[in-house]
Design a protein around this motif. Sequence first.
Motif, mmCIF file in Angstrom:
data_model
loop_
_atom_site.group_PDB
_atom_site.id
_atom_site.type_symbol
_atom_site.label_atom_id
_atom_site.label_comp_id
_atom_site.label_asym_id
_atom_site.label_seq_id
_atom_site.Cartn_x
_atom_site.Cartn_y
_atom_site.Cartn_z
ATOM 1 N N UNK A 1 127.084 -6.300 8.177
ATOM 2 C CA UNK A 1 125.652 -6.466 8.457
ATOM 3 C C UNK A 1 124.880 -5.171 8.221
ATOM 4 N N UNK A 2 125.487 -4.035 8.527
ATOM 5 C CA UNK A 2 124.818 -2.766 8.237
ATOM 6 C C UNK A 2 124.665 -2.564 6.729
ATOM 7 N N UNK A 3 125.658 -2.989 5.968
ATOM 8 C CA UNK A 3 125.544 -2.900 4.507
ATOM 9 C C UNK A 3 124.431 -3.808 4.007
ATOM 10 N N UNK A 4 124.277 -4.972 4.618
ATOM 11 C CA UNK A 4 123.178 -5.869 4.257
ATOM 12 C C UNK A 4 121.831 -5.186 4.481
ATOM 13 N N UNK A 5 121.675 -4.487 5.600
ATOM 14 C CA UNK A 5 120.427 -3.773 5.857
ATOM 15 C C UNK A 5 120.178 -2.722 4.775
ATOM 16 N N UNK A 6 121.218 -1.991 4.418
ATOM 17 C CA UNK A 6 121.097 -0.980 3.361
ATOM 18 C C UNK A 6 120.691 -1.618 2.035
ATOM 19 N N UNK A 7 121.348 -2.721 1.680
ATOM 20 C CA UNK A 7 121.035 -3.402 0.424
ATOM 21 C C UNK A 7 119.636 -4.010 0.460
ATOM 22 N N UNK A 8 119.246 -4.529 1.602
ATOM 23 C CA UNK A 8 117.910 -5.105 1.743
ATOM 24 C C UNK A 8 116.837 -4.043 1.555
ATOM 25 N N UNK A 9 117.015 -2.884 2.169
ATOM 26 C CA UNK A 9 116.034 -1.814 2.007
ATOM 27 C C UNK A 9 115.939 -1.370 0.547
ATOM 28 N N UNK A 10 117.074 -1.323 -0.124
ATOM 29 C CA UNK A 10 117.060 -0.943 -1.542
ATOM 30 C C UNK A 10 116.273 -1.959 -2.360
ATOM 31 N N UNK A 11 116.463 -3.247 -2.079
ATOM 32 C CA UNK A 11 115.728 -4.274 -2.825
ATOM 33 C C UNK A 11 114.240 -4.229 -2.512
ATOM 34 N N UNK A 12 113.892 -4.001 -1.254
ATOM 35 C CA UNK A 12 112.480 -3.899 -0.887
ATOM 36 C C UNK A 12 111.810 -2.737 -1.611
ATOM 37 N N UNK A 13 112.493 -1.620 -1.703
ATOM 38 C CA UNK A 13 111.940 -0.463 -2.410
ATOM 39 C C UNK A 13 111.755 -0.752 -3.900
ATOM 40 N N UNK A 14 112.617 -1.583 -4.453
ATOM 41 C CA UNK A 14 112.513 -1.931 -5.867
ATOM 42 C C UNK A 14 111.350 -2.889 -6.139
ATOM 43 N N UNK A 15 110.997 -3.699 -5.139
ATOM 44 C CA UNK A 15 110.034 -4.765 -5.369
ATOM 45 C C UNK A 15 108.649 -4.513 -4.774
ATOM 46 N N UNK A 16 108.552 -3.632 -3.805
ATOM 47 C CA UNK A 16 107.285 -3.408 -3.098
ATOM 48 C C UNK A 16 107.011 -1.910 -2.987
ATOM 49 N N UNK A 17 105.761 -1.580 -2.736
ATOM 50 C CA UNK A 17 105.379 -0.183 -2.575
ATOM 51 C C UNK A 17 105.605 0.213 -1.119
ATOM 52 N N UNK A 18 106.770 0.758 -0.853
ATOM 53 C CA UNK A 18 107.242 1.027 0.501
ATOM 54 C C UNK A 18 106.999 2.492 0.863
ATOM 55 N N UNK A 19 106.461 2.717 2.047
ATOM 56 C CA UNK A 19 106.351 4.069 2.599
ATOM 57 C C UNK A 19 107.676 4.399 3.288
ATOM 58 N N UNK A 20 108.492 5.217 2.662
ATOM 59 C CA UNK A 20 109.828 5.507 3.168
ATOM 60 C C UNK A 20 109.826 6.176 4.537
ATOM 61 N N UNK A 21 108.734 6.814 4.891
ATOM 62 C CA UNK A 21 108.666 7.495 6.181
ATOM 63 C C UNK A 21 108.307 6.549 7.321
ATOM 64 N N UNK A 22 107.955 5.291 6.976
ATOM 65 C CA UNK A 22 107.479 4.360 7.999
ATOM 66 C C UNK A 22 108.176 3.010 7.860
ATOM 67 N N UNK A 23 109.469 3.020 8.116
ATOM 68 C CA UNK A 23 110.259 1.794 8.153
ATOM 69 C C UNK A 23 110.727 1.597 9.587
ATOM 70 N N UNK A 24 110.557 0.389 10.123
ATOM 71 C CA UNK A 24 110.791 0.118 11.541
ATOM 72 C C UNK A 24 111.636 -1.140 11.709
ATOM 73 N N UNK A 25 112.219 -1.306 12.899
ATOM 74 C CA UNK A 25 113.025 -2.496 13.180
ATOM 75 C C UNK A 25 112.766 -2.978 14.596
ATOM 76 N N UNK A 26 112.597 -4.295 14.722
ATOM 77 C CA UNK A 26 112.485 -4.936 16.018
ATOM 78 C C UNK A 26 113.330 -6.201 15.985
ATOM 79 N N UNK A 27 113.597 -6.780 17.146
ATOM 80 C CA UNK A 27 114.407 -7.990 17.187
ATOM 81 C C UNK A 27 114.535 -8.504 18.603
#
Length: 322
Positions: A132-158
């Motif tokens: 699941x941690x690898x999924x989070x890593x892969x998801x962030x990589x895909x988001x960075x490839x597809x959207x204009x992401x501010x790398x300094x402002x990534x957050x998690x809630x649940x």
Amino acid sequence: MHTSNLITSAVAVVGLVAPPVLAAPTTAGTRATTAAGCGKERILKGITTYHDLTSSGRERNYSVHIPGDYDETKAYPVVLGFHGSDSIGFFFEADTKLSESRFSANKIMVYPDGVGGAWAGASYSEVSVDEDLQFVTDLLAELRDEYCVDDARIYATGMSIGGGFVNTIACSEVGDEFAAFAPSSGSFYTDNDGVDGGCSPARSPLPLLEVHGGNDGSVHYDGGEGEGGVEPAISDWLGWWAERNGCTSSKVEDSFDGDVHHTIWTCADDVEGVLQHWKVDDMGHCWADTEVNFSQLSVPELPTHIQASQIIIDFFDQFSKP
């Protein structure tokens, strides 16, 4: 914790269809970014879109909601929202209302799906923590490839096991990708054995806020044996995070005739509020909201005094990653 079947029924009833550095309040484009997705035009704005990716040889799913006025030339904060057990991201999005513009008009909201309706860490989980941690890593990589992401402002809630997994991320090297964390009613199965018991944050202080009901019948405030393993008492768990964050003092603000307690710690470098906790004495296992939501209906109970979605977004807006 397994309340989402009831939530699903409630959704059907109403007719929904599934398809640390202190910073100024977040506005898109305030920081430079090198995300490859910057410049990619997005046609579907202001609605939730559904996606998949392959991680650890397994197809994983997630949904994304971008602002209605999304500008591909500006960098946006990203919030990942992790659902509770027996659920998917769609229901977490509907329950929390986090995609509504009043909460996230200037943010990219992302709702991953756990395998088998859950996240790693519980005895009933279908995948390992590492997967699941690898999924989070892969998801962030895909988001960075597809959207204009501010790398300094990534957050998690649940919520629930999703909140527990948010803490699992915070306790791992993957947590260094994030600016702040905010679990709600978290079942902290992977962090139940003291300050160093399975938790090694990538940096300190690490901004963290938790919301919990004192009357939670699924993830008990006083801890004990939960549905997926041993859960720590929330007061103990907060004490461990206070030590991890080098906190030196705390204060408690009571409200609503003593039913709501907001604890604020002062931590390393005299930063106030890097660790916070909201306890609502009479609240059960649900997402705190002043308006009716599906997790409240599943308990069942009425709306409560505080709105977790606003509290969490306001907390996130205070922090960016150093």
